[in-house]
Design an enzyme around this catalytic site. Structure first.
Site, PDB file in Angstrom:
ATOM      1  CG  ASN A  37       5.695   2.118  -4.898  1.00  0.00           C
ATOM      2  OD1 ASN A  37       6.716   1.806  -5.505  1.00  0.00           O
ATOM      3  ND2 ASN A  37       4.798   1.238  -4.484  1.00  0.00           N
ATOM      4  CG  HIS A 122      -0.798  -5.804   5.648  1.00  0.00           C
ATOM      5  ND1 HIS A 122      -0.382  -5.357   4.414  1.00  0.00           N
ATOM      6  CD2 HIS A 122      -1.266  -4.718   6.293  1.00  0.00           C
ATOM      7  CE1 HIS A 122      -0.576  -4.045   4.336  1.00  0.00           C
ATOM      8  NE2 HIS A 122      -1.114  -3.630   5.465  1.00  0.00           N
ATOM      9  NE  ARG A 147      -4.216  -4.916   3.984  1.00  0.00           N
ATOM     10  CZ  ARG A 147      -3.648  -4.348   2.907  1.00  0.00           C
ATOM     11  NH1 ARG A 147      -3.717  -3.048   2.734  1.00  0.00           N
ATOM     12  NH2 ARG A 147      -2.992  -5.073   2.036  1.00  0.00           N
ATOM     13  CE1 TYR A 159      -2.792  -3.297  -2.315  1.00  0.00           C
ATOM     14  CE2 TYR A 159      -4.642  -3.957  -0.927  1.00  0.00           C
ATOM     15  CZ  TYR A 159      -3.435  -3.295  -1.096  1.00  0.00           C
ATOM     16  OH  TYR A 159      -2.877  -2.652  -0.031  1.00  0.00           O
ATOM     17  CG  ASP A 212      -6.783  -1.385   1.026  1.00  0.00           C
ATOM     18  OD1 ASP A 212      -7.660  -0.783   0.376  1.00  0.00           O
ATOM     19  OD2 ASP A 212      -5.578  -1.061   1.018  1.00  0.00           O
ATOM     20  CG  HIS A 214      -5.806  -1.080  -3.414  1.00  0.00           C
ATOM     21  ND1 HIS A 214      -5.088  -0.792  -4.544  1.00  0.00           N
ATOM     22  CD2 HIS A 214      -5.000  -0.796  -2.379  1.00  0.00           C
ATOM     23  CE1 HIS A 214      -3.885  -0.355  -4.197  1.00  0.00           C
ATOM     24  NE2 HIS A 214      -3.815  -0.343  -2.887  1.00  0.00           N
ATOM     25  CD  GLU A 238      -6.615   1.028   3.397  1.00  0.00           C
ATOM     26  OE1 GLU A 238      -6.391   0.176   4.271  1.00  0.00           O
ATOM     27  OE2 GLU A 238      -5.755   1.464   2.631  1.00  0.00           O
ATOM     28  CD  GLU A 264      -3.497   3.431   0.198  1.00  0.00           C
ATOM     29  OE1 GLU A 264      -3.601   2.834   1.270  1.00  0.00           O
ATOM     30  OE2 GLU A 264      -3.209   2.877  -0.881  1.00  0.00           O
ATOM     31  NE  ARG A 285      -5.526   3.554   5.140  1.00  0.00           N
ATOM     32  CZ  ARG A 285      -4.312   3.066   5.401  1.00  0.00           C
ATOM     33  NH1 ARG A 285      -3.830   3.119   6.616  1.00  0.00           N
ATOM     34  NH2 ARG A 285      -3.593   2.531   4.435  1.00  0.00           N
ATOM     35  CG  HIS A 314      -0.405   4.555   3.109  1.00  0.00           C
ATOM     36  ND1 HIS A 314       0.140   4.968   1.913  1.00  0.00           N
ATOM     37  CD2 HIS A 314      -0.675   3.249   2.957  1.00  0.00           C
ATOM     38  CE1 HIS A 314       0.190   3.947   1.078  1.00  0.00           C
ATOM     39  NE2 HIS A 314      -0.306   2.894   1.683  1.00  0.00           N
ATOM     40  CG  ASP A 318       4.847   1.990  -1.043  1.00  0.00           C
ATOM     41  OD1 ASP A 318       4.204   0.920  -0.979  1.00  0.00           O
ATOM     42  OD2 ASP A 318       4.314   3.107  -0.991  1.00  0.00           O
ATOM     43  CD  GLU A 341      -1.040  -0.081   5.732  1.00  0.00           C
ATOM     44  OE1 GLU A 341      -0.930   1.122   5.386  1.00  0.00           O
ATOM     45  OE2 GLU A 341      -1.358  -0.974   4.941  1.00  0.00           O
ATOM     46  CD1 TRP A 405      -3.483  -3.350  -9.147  1.00  0.00           C
ATOM     47  CD2 TRP A 405      -2.537  -1.831  -7.793  1.00  0.00           C
ATOM     48  NE1 TRP A 405      -2.740  -4.029  -8.215  1.00  0.00           N
ATOM     49  CE2 TRP A 405      -2.154  -3.120  -7.364  1.00  0.00           C
ATOM     50  CE3 TRP A 405      -2.093  -0.708  -7.077  1.00  0.00           C
ATOM     51  CZ2 TRP A 405      -1.314  -3.331  -6.259  1.00  0.00           C
ATOM     52  CZ3 TRP A 405      -1.259  -0.904  -6.005  1.00  0.00           C
ATOM     53  CH2 TRP A 405      -0.865  -2.217  -5.599  1.00  0.00           C
TER      54      TRP A 405
HETATM   55  C1  GCO Z   1      -2.018   0.051   1.937  1.00  0.00           C
HETATM   56  C2  GCO Z   1      -1.864   0.427   0.508  1.00  0.00           C
HETATM   57  C3  GCO Z   1      -0.625  -0.019  -0.196  1.00  0.00           C
HETATM   58  C4  GCO Z   1      -0.485   0.711  -1.527  1.00  0.00           C
HETATM   59  C5  GCO Z   1       0.942   1.003  -1.838  1.00  0.00           C
HETATM   60  C6  GCO Z   1       1.095   1.760  -3.136  1.00  0.00           C
HETATM   61  O1  GCO Z   1      -3.130   0.090   2.414  1.00  0.00           O
HETATM   62  O2  GCO Z   1      -1.000  -0.204   2.566  1.00  0.00           O
HETATM   63  O3  GCO Z   1      -3.048   0.308  -0.192  1.00  0.00           O
HETATM   64  O4  GCO Z   1      -0.597  -1.405  -0.349  1.00  0.00           O
HETATM   65  O5  GCO Z   1      -1.052  -0.029  -2.557  1.00  0.00           O
HETATM   66  O6  GCO Z   1       1.479   1.712  -0.784  1.00  0.00           O
HETATM   67  O7  GCO Z   1       2.376   2.252  -3.284  1.00  0.00           O
HETATM   68 MG    MG Z   2      -4.584   0.865   1.194  1.00  0.00          MG
END
Ligand code: GCO
Ligand code: MG
Length: 405
Positions: A37, A122, A147, A159, A212, A214, A238, A264, A285, A314, A318, A341, A405
């Site tokens: 991605n 989600h 989640r 996020y 998550d 992030h 996560e 991930e 993950r 993961h 994407d 997920e 991010w």
């Molecule tokens: C998740 C991830 C995604 C990523 C994304 C980045 O837990 O699914 O954190 O949301 O941010 O796949 O390309």
């Molecule tokens: Mg994630």
């Protein structure tokens, strides 16, 4: 049997996907996912310029040798571009082997360890009620692990909070430059426990909850969050911290019994070695698409099993349906599988280009027994959805400092 061509397709049926097709002299072909991605075309160049010429004429059955050749043979081991490129090739080779054998890939891996694959969905929202409303909806669809992500007051674009809107897919595929979002750790830590408190008040322990972070926190902040969330009994927390320095997780682990998940963005077992052997995490993950394919994922799962670590691949939008199918085959086999997920089968355009071998039923995915990975890819349909440059967002603190991010 010989590889006669490798074709790379870049399409955007809702978001960008890089699809690898390996063709053989016997007419059998294999499909793989090489989608990274926001950096898709770097992987395409790697595949076309640096992998394709080396593999023409080789025996596609030599999956292990080809994997070692691409990994060791490039000298510059690892890294997301290299490993995502290798992943597409590796998946396509497993797909070919399965098609030739007349067996689904999970049979080649050792057969099924389970009949169905547990998933988590989600639930997202602009406030707590909105998020819990989304949770209600997922529960009514059969999910029993979800989640929760909620917009933090004052932090626009928090996020994971777009999925409640119908254009989650589009929003993520139409960012010609990286949007900038605001992050504030204090606002987050003050807010997020309330989300889980309200969720448990409403549902008791009838549903497994996940979250998550992030990678936004430092180890001591993550330790505090893990501790505060203990009463709400998460299935896992996560990416509470970044993991380049794996020992960051030692500090989180030593302070909380909230189960921890990470991986991930890992692209090899070396990214997780200390995390696993020190038992600092509970779930790995890592995705087949970003870590070199099915061949190394199998090794990672075995290594993790020695240390009570379970897999939780993961599964974002994407990763293409081919990557999701690779996970479904791995998850069917992996003795130490935890949870997958899963956020649905995508929109109309995606389903025109790809056909999944998967069905969703009662909080689980079922994989059918089509030989190989079982995904169909419509090249003509893919042509109707050309690549669009699209970036992930970046985060900044209020004073302008660039953050994770
Ligand atoms: C998740 C991830 C995604 C990523 C994304 C980045 O837990 O699914 O954190 O949301 O941010 O796949 O390309
Ligand atoms: Mg994630």
């Amino acid at each position: 049997m010989k590889i006669v061509d490798i074709k790379i397709f870049v399409s955007n049926p809702g978001r960008n996907f890089v699809t690898v097709k390996i063709e053989t002299d016997e007419g059998v072909f294999g499909l793989g996912d090489s989608t990274l991605n926001g950096r898709e075309l770097a992987v395409v160049a790697y595949l076309e310029e640096h992998i394709r010429p080396c593999l023409i004429g080789r025996d596609p059955h030599k999956i292990e040798d080809i994997w070692q050749y691409l990994y060791k043979g490039c000298y510059w081991r690892r890294g997301p571009i290299t490993m995502t490129a290798i992943a597409g090739i590796d998946m396509a080779l497993w797909d070919i082997k399965g098609k030739v054998a007349g067996l689904p890939v999970y049979e080649l891996l050792g057969g099924k360890s389970r009949e169905k694959i547990r998933v988590y969905g989600h639930a997202n929202g602009q406030d707590i009620d909105d998020t819990l409303h989304h949770l209600d909806h997922l529960i009514s669809e059969g999910y029993n692990a979800v989640r929760l992500q909620c917009a933090i007051p004052g932090l626009e674009g928090t996020y994971g909070t777009l999925a409640g809107k119908k254009d989650y897919f589009e929003l993520q595929s139409d960012r010609p430059l990286p949007p900038e979002q605001l992050w504030d750790t204090k606002a987050y830590l003050d807010f997020v426990p309330e989300l889980f408190k309200k969720a448990r008040e409403k549902y008791g322990n009838s549903v497994d909850l996940l979250h998550d972070t992030h990678s936004r926190l430092t180890p001591i902040e993550a330790a505090r969050l893990g501790k505060i969330l203990e009463p709400y009994n998460l299935l896992f927390l996560e990416d509470s911290v970044t993991a380049e320095n794996q020992s960051g997780y030692k500090y989180v682990r030593e302070h909380t019994t909230t189960p921890l998940a990470v991986g991930e963005i890992f692209n090899s077992i070396w990214d997780a070695k200390e995390l696993i052997e020190n038992q600092w995490i509970d779930y790995l993950r890592t995705a087949a698409t970003h870590a070199g394919g099915i061949t190394p994922m199998r090794r990672m799962a075995d290594f993790a099993s020695l240390y009570h670590v379970r897999t939780a691949p993961h599964g974002p939008p994407d990763i293409s349906p081919i990557g999701h199918a690779a996970h479904a085959h791995l998850n069917s086999w992996t003795p130490n599988f935890g949870i997958q997920e899963f956020i649905g089968f995508g929109g109309e355009a995606l389903n025109r280009v790809f056909k999944y071998p998967l069905t969703f039923e009662d909080g689980h995915l079922l994989v059918n027994d089509t030989p190989g990975l079982g995904v169909e890819f419509d090249e003509k349909a893919a042509e109707q959805y050309p690549y669009k440059r699209s970036y992930l967002p970046v985060s900044r603190l209020k004073d302008g400092t660039l953050w994770n991010w």
